[in-house]
Design an enzyme around this catalytic site. Sequence first.
Site, mmCIF file in Angstrom:
data_model
loop_
_atom_site.group_PDB
_atom_site.id
_atom_site.type_symbol
_atom_site.label_atom_id
_atom_site.label_comp_id
_atom_site.label_asym_id
_atom_site.label_seq_id
_atom_site.Cartn_x
_atom_site.Cartn_y
_atom_site.Cartn_z
ATOM 1 N N ARG A 33 0.854 -1.211 0.000
ATOM 2 C CA ARG A 33 0.000 0.000 0.000
ATOM 3 C C ARG A 33 0.883 1.252 0.000
ATOM 4 O O ARG A 33 0.571 2.224 -0.672
ATOM 5 C CB ARG A 33 -0.921 0.021 1.241
ATOM 6 C CG ARG A 33 -1.743 -1.243 1.372
ATOM 7 C CD ARG A 33 -3.244 -1.039 1.403
ATOM 8 N NE ARG A 33 -3.874 -2.331 1.138
ATOM 9 C CZ ARG A 33 -4.509 -3.068 2.037
ATOM 10 N NH1 ARG A 33 -4.662 -2.618 3.265
ATOM 11 N NH2 ARG A 33 -5.032 -4.231 1.696
ATOM 12 N N GLU A 177 -13.963 -14.004 11.263
ATOM 13 C CA GLU A 177 -14.024 -13.376 9.935
ATOM 14 C C GLU A 177 -13.917 -14.401 8.807
ATOM 15 O O GLU A 177 -12.815 -14.763 8.391
ATOM 16 C CB GLU A 177 -12.894 -12.339 9.791
ATOM 17 C CG GLU A 177 -12.911 -11.653 8.418
ATOM 18 C CD GLU A 177 -11.822 -10.597 8.222
ATOM 19 O OE1 GLU A 177 -10.990 -10.409 9.134
ATOM 20 O OE2 GLU A 177 -11.793 -9.985 7.166
ATOM 21 N N LYS A 219 -17.486 -10.995 11.542
ATOM 22 C CA LYS A 219 -16.999 -10.010 10.559
ATOM 23 C C LYS A 219 -17.138 -10.602 9.160
ATOM 24 O O LYS A 219 -16.229 -11.275 8.665
ATOM 25 C CB LYS A 219 -15.540 -9.659 10.871
ATOM 26 C CG LYS A 219 -14.894 -8.727 9.847
ATOM 27 C CD LYS A 219 -13.628 -8.087 10.392
ATOM 28 C CE LYS A 219 -12.885 -7.320 9.327
ATOM 29 N NZ LYS A 219 -11.811 -6.492 9.891
ATOM 30 N N SER A 261 -14.540 -4.237 4.533
ATOM 31 C CA SER A 261 -14.877 -3.474 3.317
ATOM 32 C C SER A 261 -14.456 -4.229 2.054
ATOM 33 O O SER A 261 -15.058 -4.005 0.990
ATOM 34 C CB SER A 261 -14.289 -2.061 3.363
ATOM 35 O OG SER A 261 -12.888 -2.052 3.422
ATOM 36 N N GLY A 262 -13.439 -5.067 2.137
ATOM 37 C CA GLY A 262 -13.168 -6.055 1.087
ATOM 38 C C GLY A 262 -12.721 -5.531 -0.271
ATOM 39 O O GLY A 262 -12.771 -6.269 -1.246
ATOM 40 N N GLY A 263 -12.338 -4.251 -0.345
ATOM 41 C CA GLY A 263 -11.913 -3.715 -1.638
ATOM 42 C C GLY A 263 -12.951 -2.789 -2.258
ATOM 43 O O GLY A 263 -12.740 -2.235 -3.330
ATOM 44 N N ARG A 293 -9.235 -0.909 4.424
ATOM 45 C CA ARG A 293 -9.006 0.024 3.317
ATOM 46 C C ARG A 293 -9.997 1.177 3.266
ATOM 47 O O ARG A 293 -9.608 2.334 3.086
ATOM 48 C CB ARG A 293 -9.018 -0.747 1.990
ATOM 49 C CG ARG A 293 -7.747 -1.515 1.775
ATOM 50 C CD ARG A 293 -7.914 -2.602 0.740
ATOM 51 N NE ARG A 293 -8.682 -3.738 1.242
ATOM 52 C CZ ARG A 293 -8.973 -4.825 0.543
ATOM 53 N NH1 ARG A 293 -8.562 -4.908 -0.709
ATOM 54 N NH2 ARG A 293 -9.636 -5.827 1.066
HETATM 55 P P1 13P Z 1 -10.778 -4.388 4.449
HETATM 56 O O1 13P Z 1 -11.872 -3.531 5.054
HETATM 57 O O2 13P Z 1 -9.749 -3.590 3.714
HETATM 58 O O3 13P Z 1 -11.326 -5.544 3.691
HETATM 59 O O4 13P Z 1 -9.976 -4.981 5.669
HETATM 60 C C1 13P Z 1 -10.675 -5.536 6.713
HETATM 61 C C2 13P Z 1 -9.934 -6.672 7.247
HETATM 62 O O5 13P Z 1 -9.641 -6.708 8.409
HETATM 63 C C3 13P Z 1 -9.599 -7.780 6.345
HETATM 64 O O6 13P Z 1 -9.140 -8.856 7.091
#
Ligand code: 13P
Length: 342
Positions: A33, A177, A219, A261-263, A293
């Site tokens: 990043r 998660e 999550k 948020s996953g991208g 992110r």
């Molecule tokens: P993102 O919101 O960027 O997907 O990251 C959350 C996270 O903890 C992924 O494991």
Amino acid sequence: MSTVELDRTVYALIADGKGILAADETPGTLTKRFEARAIASTPESRRAYREMLFATPDIGRFISGVIMQDETIHQKSASGEPLAYLLENQGVIPGIKVDTGVTSLAGLPGETITEGLDDLRERLVNYRSMGARFAKWRAVIRIDETIPTPACIKVNAHALARYAALCQEQGVVPIVEPEVLMEGHHNIERCEAVTGSVLHAVFNALVEQRVSLEGMLLKPNMVIPGKQSREQAVVERVASATLRCLRRHVPAAVPGIVFLSGGQDHIAATLHLNAINRLDRPKPWKLSFSFGRALQDEALRAWQGTNQNLQEAQTAFAHRAGCLSAATAGKYTGTMERQNAA
Ligand code: 13P
């Protein structure tokens, strides 16, 4: 370990108007990043970046907890206090990522299992002594024409439950998660079907291994079409598919669901969380965020690797956290976006 303490942490993490900052990128991921923005990645620059986020004035109004990574929990602020104490002084609960990443599953091409169970009990004892009160373990499920296989879903659910049981034994709240990735050509229906099967397997494993559902947070991903799908979905469709899937598969005993948020970009993720919370259907759990992110992108862009931009970066972070806080109550608006940005 008493359930009273687990309850206290869980309810503080999902307090009204608050969500979680996932700042647990490994040094390797954060380096990628940083490099995308021509920022040098060293232990010191990563430390300074995390301190910038954690020291944002009054961030405890919107952020209940921060997930750190092993490197970060060992680091100190510029004034010499551990970063975990800096969070506590902000009224923010320190958390820790405890999985050690994914590796390919033998015999199941394209699929992965998350590792890190071997010495987990000892590591939890150690992290707890450093201030961590909650933890995270991420299982990764990829969608393609022939995957995920039932075997991949099963072993990942089993590992998540083993992790969660160990956390609760040590008085640490587990964030469970299971992430169904956005990458792929699949449509929203396929995402909903796969997410449903995964959640079903995860809760079976959690119950089988006697994890207290009251003492954990889920999550999940939102239910969304694959990034490369030609059939994109409007915000309301994502919201209703996500809530329907969760209502079918997540027991009401779970106090809170904190999305990744996953991208998704920061605006899409905020709009989706807001729309989910606005839906006029019963919701037995709190619905909030645990974004990486989507919470950090604007702040990282403003920071640019130097504390000369500290104030702009902290303003950007507080702005996104404030918008997401409003979205947890279904009160986010485009006007707020423009006003706060100004
Ligand atoms: P993102 O919101 O960027 O997907 O990251 C959350 C996270 O903890 C992924 O494991």
